[in-house]
Design an enzyme around this catalytic site. Structure first.
Site, mmCIF file in Angstrom:
data_model
loop_
_atom_site.group_PDB
_atom_site.id
_atom_site.type_symbol
_atom_site.label_atom_id
_atom_site.label_comp_id
_atom_site.label_asym_id
_atom_site.label_seq_id
_atom_site.Cartn_x
_atom_site.Cartn_y
_atom_site.Cartn_z
ATOM 1 N N LYS A 59 40.044 16.896 4.733
ATOM 2 C CA LYS A 59 41.362 16.702 4.112
ATOM 3 C C LYS A 59 41.915 18.014 3.576
ATOM 4 O O LYS A 59 43.127 18.139 3.399
ATOM 5 C CB LYS A 59 41.305 15.638 3.013
ATOM 6 C CG LYS A 59 40.211 15.855 1.979
ATOM 7 C CD LYS A 59 40.681 16.383 0.653
ATOM 8 C CE LYS A 59 39.551 17.022 -0.086
ATOM 9 N NZ LYS A 59 39.641 17.138 -1.504
ATOM 10 N N TRP B 215 34.584 19.763 -13.809
ATOM 11 C CA TRP B 215 34.189 18.517 -13.152
ATOM 12 C C TRP B 215 32.761 18.140 -13.535
ATOM 13 O O TRP B 215 32.461 16.988 -13.848
ATOM 14 C CB TRP B 215 34.396 18.675 -11.649
ATOM 15 C CG TRP B 215 34.195 17.491 -10.732
ATOM 16 C CD1 TRP B 215 33.752 17.576 -9.435
ATOM 17 C CD2 TRP B 215 34.450 16.095 -10.971
ATOM 18 N NE1 TRP B 215 33.711 16.320 -8.868
ATOM 19 C CE2 TRP B 215 34.130 15.399 -9.787
ATOM 20 C CE3 TRP B 215 34.889 15.376 -12.077
ATOM 21 C CZ2 TRP B 215 34.243 14.009 -9.665
ATOM 22 C CZ3 TRP B 215 35.007 13.987 -11.968
ATOM 23 C CH2 TRP B 215 34.686 13.320 -10.775
ATOM 24 N N SER C 52 28.246 22.750 -15.015
ATOM 25 C CA SER C 52 28.978 22.450 -16.246
ATOM 26 C C SER C 52 30.391 23.034 -16.223
ATOM 27 O O SER C 52 30.913 23.441 -17.250
ATOM 28 C CB SER C 52 28.202 22.982 -17.448
ATOM 29 O OG SER C 52 28.004 24.382 -17.267
#
Lengths: 396, 396
Positions: free
Chosen positions: A255, A9, A6
Site C-alpha cells: 500500500k 507506536w 519505544s
C-alpha cells in the site's frame, strides 16, 4: 510480556497491552517490559516533570518513563499505566517474556534480532508491528516470518488503519492481527490431536517450515486468537483476528507504493475521485501480486475485508507520510528524492524503496506489465512518464 | 441516444457520450438528445454569452444550450460538444432512441416514466445513472429494474466514485456499468443460441421477469458490454463493465447510510482511522445485506473490487453531501434534520431516508441487530445513542 521498541507506536502499544494485562490477570502477568534504546533527555523548565533539584542535568529516558509514566520524548503528554516498565537492557527485557511484541523501525531489525538470539524463552511467541515484507530480486520475505526464523520461534503480525498518536489519545480505530497458531500450541479443547505437536508448522508458502518450534508448555495458559484478542483489544482499539499473515504483510508493504501514486495524483491537482481510482487499481494489483506469489496461502478476503487491507489503504492514501510527501513533491515540481533530502532530514519514504524493490523483482520475471500502477510509480519516480499519463495505462 | 435529465450530472454524461458517439460513428448515431425541463434564464451582463440585442429578456434554457453549447444554469463554463441537442419535449426527445440514459433526481422518476410510457421504441434499452434502491417494509426494488419494468424494457445501472463537476472538467475517474444483457439481445458471435430469444430475462432475484422484452432488431448493431464500454468510456473516464445490477444498486444506495455515520464520527472530532473503521464496517454490512436479500444474484466482488463498491464508498465518505452535512450537524450540536432545514433549502439528504427505510425493513424481519452500524445511524438520528457509543457496538 515485552514490547521491543519505544517510539510513538511502540509506546502506544505498550500502553494498550499494559491496560489489558491489568484487566486479564488470570491470563497475563501484570507488568509489561518495554525495551528502550537508552538516551539522555533534558526536561525543559516548562515541563510538568521539571525538577529544580535536577535542573538541566540530562537524565536517562528510562528513568524518566519509570518515574513519571510518560515517554516525554516519543509520546509526550500521554499517561502510561504504571505497569509499563522501561528497560534499557534488551536482553534483560526479553529474557522472561512468553510474548514478544516487535515495534521499532525496520532498519534496526537484524541488529536487534542478533542481540536477542539465545536470550529469549525457547517457546516465546512473537507479534510483529513492523509492517511488510523484504523484497529482493530472488525472494519476498515476510518480516514477521524473518523474525520468527531468526529467533527460532513463531511470529504473527499486527497491521491496520492505525495512527499511533490517535490511538494514544484513545480515539477509536480498528486493527488486524494475523496469527496462524502453530499446531504444537493448539490445545485439546480446540479439537487438535497430539499427533501434530512435534514443532512442525507451515511457512508463508504453505510448506513445512525449516524452523522447528519448541511447544508452549502444557501447563501454561494457551496462546491463540482468544488470548491475543484479549491482549490487544481496548474499548478504543477494536481487534480482528485472522490467520493470514501473507495478506496482512503484503497489504502493509505494498500500500505504500499506492500511497506514493495517490500523492502524485493529488499533487497534480486531481481530486478524490481520481485518488480513489488509484487506490482501487492499487488494491487490485496487491491482490494479483498475492495470488501470483503466494497462491497456496493468500486469503484474499483479508485484503478486501480487514482493517489491514482496504482500511490501511485508505488511511495511508489520505493521512500518512508517503502520500503527504509525494504530493508535496509534485506540488513543488521537484522529485520525491529531493523532498526526502529537504523535508525529511535524511529519513526515507518506505514507498519509494518498496516501489524500487517490487519493480525490480517483477522485471526479473518479465511481469512488470501485469502491474501497470506499480510500474507507473517507478516510471514517475524516474521522471520517465508524467502523472497525466496514468489514466492511459488503464484504457482497453 | 437520449439523456433524460440535464442537471450537472445529466449534462456531464451527455457531454461524454456525445464525445464518444463522434468517435464511434460506425456504432452510434452522432447526435445525442438531452431532455431539458424547460425554464427561463436571464444571462447576466458579465456572461460571455450576453447579447445586447436580447438584453435582460429571459430566454429558454434549451435555446441557450443549443446556441452556445453550454448549460449555463447547471454546468456553467463547460463547453458541450455541438452534437448535444437540448430538447424541451420529453416525448420528442425519447421517441427514436435505442439507448435511454436516465439521469435526474430520484423524486421525479414516476412522473417522468408515466410521460414516457408508450412513446419509446419497444426495443429501447436503458442505463440508469439514478443510484440505488427503493426500500419499503415489504420490498427492496432496484431503481434500474423499476425503470425497466415501468417501460417494458431492460435497464442497467451506472454508478461509481464520480463527482459530476470533476468529470466535466475531465479530471480522471472510474465508473462501473452493470448491464446483464438480456438473452434475446445476445448475438450468435457471443455464443448464444436462438432458443433464448423469446424476450424472457431474469430479474434481480434470479427469477424470470414478468416484463417480456422486445428483442433488439437483428439488423441493428448489437448492444452489449462492448458497445456500452465504447459509449461511456473517455480518456478521463475509465469504465468497467459488470453484469451485477444488484451489487451496483445496493452499493449506490446503502453507502449513503455509511456516509452519514462517517460525518457523525468526524464531526465528533475523531480522525481518519475512526472514519475508516466505520467505512469498513459499513461495507461488511452492505455485503451481508446483499447476501441476505439477493442470495441468488449478488456477486460480492462488485462491492469489493469495483468503483461502484469501495470506490464510491470512499468518495461518499470523504467528499460528498451526506457526509458533509451530518458532520456539520455534530459539529454544531444540532440534529441532521435541523441542518436540512437551515442549510439545504428543504432539500433532503438521501442517507437519512435510506437509513429510515432500511431500518424499518430490517425491524419488520427482526434483523436489526445483525446490522449494528445501520442500527446505530438511526439511533443517533433519533438521539437515542451518542457517537461515543459506536465502538461498543463492535466489541465481542
Amino acid at each position: 510480556m515485552t514490547v521491543i521498541g519505544s517510539g510513538n507506536w511502540g509506546t502506544t502499544v505498550a500502553k494498550l497491552v499494559a491496560e489489558s494485562t491489568r484487566e486479564h490477570l488470570d491470563v497475563f502477568e501484570e507488568d509489561v517490559q518495554m525495551w528502550v534504546y537508552e538516551e539522555k533527555v533534558t526536561l525543559p523548565k516548562d515541563s510538568p516533570h521539571y525538577d529544580a533539584a535536577v535542573g538541566d542535568e540530562p537524565q536517562n529516558l528510562t528513568a524518566i518513563i519509570n518515574k513519571y509514566h510518560e515517554n516525554v520524548k516519543y509520546l509526550p503528554k500521554i499517561a502510561l499505566p504504571g505497569n509499563v516498565i522501561a528497560n534499557p537492557s534488551l536482553q534483560d527485557a526479553v529474557k522472561d517474556a512468553t510474548v514478544l511484541i516487535f515495534n521499532f523501525p525496520h532498519e534496526f531489525i537484524n541488529n536487534i534480532l542478533k542481540q536477542m538470539k539465545g536470550h529469549i524463552l525457547p517457546y516465546a511467541r512473537g507479534i510483529s508491528c513492523i509492517k511488510g515484507v523484504t523484497v529482493t530480486d530472488d525472494n519476498i520475505e515476510l518480516i514477521c516470518e524473518h523474525i520468527g526464523d531468526a529467533l527460532g520461534i513463531y511470529c504473527g503480525a499486527l497491521s491496520g488503519a492505525n495512527i499511533a498518536t490517535e490511538i494514544a489519545n484513545e480515539e477509536w480505530c480498528e486493527t488486524t492481527i494475523a496469527y496462524n497458531t502453530p499446531p504444537c500450541d493448539l490445545r485439546a479443547t480446540n479439537g487438535a490431536s497430539n499427533g501434530t505437536s512435534n514443532g512442525d508448522h507451515k511457512d508463508s508458502r504453505g510448506q513445512i517450515s525449516k524452523t522447528k518450534l519448541v511447544p508452549l508448555p502444557h501447563d501454561y495458559p494457551p496462546l491463540d486468537h482468544e488470548e491475543f484478542y484479549k491482549l490487544f483489544s481496548r474499548p478504543y482499539f477494536t481487534v480482528s483476528m485472522v490467520s493470514d499473515v501473507v495478506g496482512v504483510s503484503l497489504g502493509g508493504a505494498l500500500k505504500n507504493i499506492v500511497a506514493i501514486a495517490c500523492g502524485f495524483v493529488e499533487g497534480h491537482g486531481w481530486n478524490m475521485t481520481a485518488k480513489t481510482a488509484v487506490m482501487r487499481r492499487g488494491m487490485l494489483e496487491i491482490i494479483a501480486f498475492a495470488r501470483e506469489f503466494f497462491p497456496e496461502t493468500i486469503q484474499e478476503k483479508t485484503l478486501w475485508e480487514e482493517s489491514a487491507g482496504w482500511g490501511d489503504m485508505i488511511v495511508s492514501c489520505t493521512a500518512a507520510r508517503n502520500w503527504r510527501y509525494s504530493k508535496m513533491a509534485v506540488e513543488r515540481g521537484v522529485s520525491v528524492q529531493e523532498i526526502e533530502r529537504t523535508e525529511l532530514n535524511g529519513q526515507k519514504l518506505q514507498g519509494i524503496s518498496t516501489s524500487r524493490e517490487v519493480s525490480s523483482f517483477l522485471r526479473t520475471r518479465g511481469l512488470e506489465d501485469h502491474y501497470p500502477l506499480f510500474k507507473a510509480v517507478e516510471l514517475i519516480l524516474d521522471q520517465n512518464i508524467k502523472v497525466d499519463d496514468i489514466p492511459k495505462l488503464f484504457r482497453k
